[in-house]
Design an enzyme around this catalytic site. Sequence first.
Site, PDB file in Angstrom:
ATOM      1  N   GLU A 147       0.624  -1.231  -0.037  1.00  0.00           N
ATOM      2  CA  GLU A 147      -0.184  -0.033  -0.165  1.00  0.00           C
ATOM      3  C   GLU A 147       0.907   1.565   0.086  1.00  0.00           C
ATOM      4  O   GLU A 147       0.148   1.983  -0.440  1.00  0.00           O
ATOM      5  CB  GLU A 147      -1.407   0.593   1.751  1.00  0.00           C
TER       6      GLU A 147
ATOM      7  N   ASP B 182      -7.730   5.800  -9.796  1.00  0.00           N
ATOM      8  CA  ASP B 182      -8.285   4.538 -10.220  1.00  0.00           C
ATOM      9  C   ASP B 182      -9.814   3.749  -9.648  1.00  0.00           C
ATOM     10  O   ASP B 182      -9.694   3.037  -9.780  1.00  0.00           O
ATOM     11  CB  ASP B 182      -7.729   3.981  -8.833  1.00  0.00           C
TER      12      ASP B 182
END
Length: 284
Positions: free
Chosen positions: A35, A51
């Site tokens: 992440e 995204d």
Amino acid sequence: MHINRILALSFAALVSAKLDGCAKTFALAITNIYENGDTDFHFDYCENLNDGRGFTSGIAGFCTGTGDAWEVVQKYHSLTGGNDKLTPMDSVLKKYAEDSDSSTKGLDSYCKVWEELGKTDKKFRKAQTLMRDEMYFDPSQELGAKVGLQLSISQAQMYDAGVQHGTWADKDGLPTLIEETSASFGNDTLDGNSGSTLDVNGHKVDEITWLKKFMQVRQDHLLHPREKYNQGDNYWAQTLYRVRSYEYAIDRKEYVWTDSVKLLDNDGKPVCIRCETAKCPAKQ
């Protein structure tokens, strides 16, 4: 005592239906690498990855467009009494959560506030930790337990997939990945030699064999997301390292995690995560 009996007892002592202790620490740290690029907990992280999920923020990539960021904010409100620096954005955050809207309009100060609170506010950090476990860690472990997963590496992969794909039943969610994986087994498949056997559709399946198939299914979803909101900017296809890292650990037979574990970082380089004073093995 027969040697196989000794090994069986030793194996049983090392595994459980849910990650805990150092094994949980490893799983969380590994997902942190995927992440945020390192093993730290970035409570103050916030950016728009373009995204299709709005702003991504905090220790589990909580998103404004999927609703989990709103859940964190609500938990934080419950700890502060509801009058804090995020309160002015409540109506916008709630609307985007309800509509699964990736827009960031009306959230101009969102990242600034999130970053500030993430660095200094203990209640905000607590809210993130509580919601990470409530929304991702605990559900992922429960789903894995239903399959019968016992190995640390399998349980950790459930957590990582849960964080990225969601633990809810949409077309790319963890329950769907598990269902597709298990549906592929129509015969006994015991070629993995992991020491853990699953009952899948009435057939005996080695746990590592099941896990390998799961990661194939996951990779297919990363390359070809079924849900439109997961297709933004082809971002998922750029995260195949989340699968390849675990494949590396499987090749090393790092099935049960105790003192340390070695996987690959986002650049494909081996990284060792250890528990407290444990030493990492020299072997790559």
